[in-house]
Design an enzyme around this catalytic site. Structure first.
Site, PDB file in Angstrom:
ATOM      1  N   SER A   7       0.852  -1.188   0.000  1.00  0.00           N
ATOM      2  CA  SER A   7       0.000   0.000   0.000  1.00  0.00           C
ATOM      3  C   SER A   7       0.887   1.237   0.000  1.00  0.00           C
ATOM      4  O   SER A   7       1.662   1.470   0.935  1.00  0.00           O
ATOM      5  CB  SER A   7      -0.906  -0.007   1.238  1.00  0.00           C
ATOM      6  N   HIS A  30      -1.327  -1.184  -4.287  1.00  0.00           N
ATOM      7  CA  HIS A  30      -2.584  -0.710  -3.709  1.00  0.00           C
ATOM      8  C   HIS A  30      -2.469   0.794  -3.455  1.00  0.00           C
ATOM      9  O   HIS A  30      -1.526   1.251  -2.803  1.00  0.00           O
ATOM     10  CB  HIS A  30      -2.809  -1.470  -2.395  1.00  0.00           C
ATOM     11  N   ASP A  32      -4.448   4.127  -1.978  1.00  0.00           N
ATOM     12  CA  ASP A  32      -5.565   4.572  -1.137  1.00  0.00           C
ATOM     13  C   ASP A  32      -6.000   5.987  -1.500  1.00  0.00           C
ATOM     14  O   ASP A  32      -5.197   6.927  -1.424  1.00  0.00           O
ATOM     15  CB  ASP A  32      -5.127   4.569   0.337  1.00  0.00           C
ATOM     16  N   MET A  34      -8.581   8.908  -0.414  1.00  0.00           N
ATOM     17  CA  MET A  34      -9.440   9.309   0.710  1.00  0.00           C
ATOM     18  C   MET A  34      -9.986  10.712   0.478  1.00  0.00           C
ATOM     19  O   MET A  34      -9.258  11.594   0.011  1.00  0.00           O
ATOM     20  CB  MET A  34      -8.627   9.311   2.007  1.00  0.00           C
ATOM     21  N   HIS A  63      -8.110   1.953  -4.347  1.00  0.00           N
ATOM     22  CA  HIS A  63      -9.089   1.757  -3.272  1.00  0.00           C
ATOM     23  C   HIS A  63      -9.764   3.091  -2.973  1.00  0.00           C
ATOM     24  O   HIS A  63      -9.179   3.961  -2.331  1.00  0.00           O
ATOM     25  CB  HIS A  63      -8.318   1.223  -2.038  1.00  0.00           C
ATOM     26  N   MET A  65     -11.880   5.331  -1.058  1.00  0.00           N
ATOM     27  CA  MET A  65     -12.545   5.570   0.228  1.00  0.00           C
ATOM     28  C   MET A  65     -13.181   6.948   0.143  1.00  0.00           C
ATOM     29  O   MET A  65     -12.745   7.910   0.797  1.00  0.00           O
ATOM     30  CB  MET A  65     -11.520   5.469   1.371  1.00  0.00           C
ATOM     31  N   MET A 134     -11.785  -4.924   4.898  1.00  0.00           N
ATOM     32  CA  MET A 134     -10.992  -4.022   5.751  1.00  0.00           C
ATOM     33  C   MET A 134     -10.856  -4.675   7.122  1.00  0.00           C
ATOM     34  O   MET A 134     -11.847  -5.105   7.714  1.00  0.00           O
ATOM     35  CB  MET A 134     -11.702  -2.669   5.934  1.00  0.00           C
ATOM     36  N   ASP A 172      -7.042  -5.966   3.990  1.00  0.00           N
ATOM     37  CA  ASP A 172      -6.376  -4.662   4.029  1.00  0.00           C
ATOM     38  C   ASP A 172      -6.455  -4.047   5.429  1.00  0.00           C
ATOM     39  O   ASP A 172      -7.547  -3.786   5.936  1.00  0.00           O
ATOM     40  CB  ASP A 172      -7.066  -3.730   3.008  1.00  0.00           C
TER      41      ASP A 172
HETATM   42  C1  DX5 Z   1      -6.439   2.231   5.441  1.00  0.00           C
HETATM   43  C2  DX5 Z   1      -5.977   1.869   4.051  1.00  0.00           C
HETATM   44  C3  DX5 Z   1      -4.984   0.756   4.029  1.00  0.00           C
HETATM   45  C4  DX5 Z   1      -3.645   1.135   4.650  1.00  0.00           C
HETATM   46  C5  DX5 Z   1      -2.947  -0.094   5.167  1.00  0.00           C
HETATM   47  O1  DX5 Z   1      -7.398   3.210   5.361  1.00  0.00           O
HETATM   48  O2  DX5 Z   1      -7.078   1.477   3.263  1.00  0.00           O
HETATM   49  O3  DX5 Z   1      -4.756   0.305   2.701  1.00  0.00           O
HETATM   50  O4  DX5 Z   1      -2.811   1.797   3.713  1.00  0.00           O
HETATM   51  O5  DX5 Z   1      -1.865   0.299   5.923  1.00  0.00           O
HETATM   52  P1  DX5 Z   1      -1.218  -0.640   7.051  1.00  0.00           P
HETATM   53  O6  DX5 Z   1      -0.753  -1.867   6.332  1.00  0.00           O
HETATM   54  O7  DX5 Z   1      -0.121   0.201   7.590  1.00  0.00           O
HETATM   55  O8  DX5 Z   1      -2.304  -0.952   8.031  1.00  0.00           O
HETATM   56 ZN    ZN Z   2      -6.537   0.507   1.336  1.00  0.00          ZN
END
Ligand code: DX5
Ligand code: ZN
Length: 219
Positions: A7, A30, A32, A34, A63, A65, A134, A172
């Site tokens: 990630s 991956h 993220d 947000m 991903h 979010m 998640m 994840d």
């Molecule tokens: C959380 C993200 C994850 C995050 C995982 O909101 O969706 O993908 O990057 O990070 P670690 O592996 O540090 O928990």
């Molecule tokens: Zn993620």
């Protein structure tokens, strides 16, 4: 063999190309996204996905979010996403959103927050390629794996096998070398890990994950 997806939230963005080069032996990346509403944090956007696309040959799983992902799909499709993952909790038009992703010729993923029951994924299982559970509440990297999620992973695996669905099951949040084996045993096909891969010198993670899992299997 379980697949590993670093990630990039945990990567050193000042050295993005190095961060991409450090995980060449991974199976996917991956990313993220947000929006500060669906989750209490902001992160990357389509421009970041585009930059990654130029810097790696690995497939990009994006991903989302964000609330109302339908507003941003075309941006992320154009940016070069190979899998676009939307949250079941983020839109009242899940079928339409997944149809649009598939219509663009890319893969569709569905993500579920820890508190969301698996049954909400069932109506769209025929449409998706990727199911992401998640195992922390989304918004931040470096959080602790919620142990109760192991049972949900088992149930998801059983559901997919029972319905004979060819869907990759990804986990994840809070994945590290210490719990990876248990998560794989519970049924995960792919481990997504940020801090466990990028903490330290950045190159450590992927090989260590694969070695640790292979050693566990030998025992
Ligand atoms: C959380 C993200 C994850 C995050 C995982 O909101 O969706 O993908 O990057 O990070 P670690 O592996 O540090 O928990
Ligand atoms: Zn993620």
């Amino acid at each position: 063999m379980v697949k590993i997806a670093p990630s990039l939230l945990a990567a050193d963005l000042l050295f993005l190309k190095d961060s991409l080069d450090a995980v060449k032996e991974a199976d996917m990346l991956h990313i993220d996204i947000m929006d500060g509403h669906f989750v209490p944090n902001l992160s990357m956007g389509p421009g970041f996905v585009k930059a990654c696309k130029r810097g790696t040959e690995l497939p990009l799983e994006v991903h989302l979010m964000v609330y109302k992902p339908e507003k941003f799909l075309s941006n992320f499709i154009e940016a070069g996403s190979d899998i676009l993952t939307v949250h079941v909790e983020s839109t009242p038009h899940l079928n339409r959103v997944i149809d649009e992703i598939k219509g663009a010729g890319i893969k569709a993923g569905l993500a579920l927050n820890p508190g969301t029951p698996l049954v909400l994924a069932e109506p769209v299982l025929d449409q998706i390629d990727f199911l992401l559970l998640m195992t922390v509440n989304p918004g931040f990297g470096g959080q602790e794996f919620i142990v109760g999620m192991l049972e949900k992973i088992r149930q998801a695996k059983e559901l997919l096998q029972r319905q004979k669905k060819d869907i990759m099951l990804a986990v994840d949040g809070g994945v590290h070398l210490g719990n990876a084996h248990e998560i794989v045993e519970a049924g995960a096909d792919m481990l997504i890990a940020g801090s466990a891969i990028y903490a330290g010198n950045g190159a450590r993670g992927v090989t260590d994950f694969k070695d640790a899992l292979a050693k566990k299997r030998e025992k």
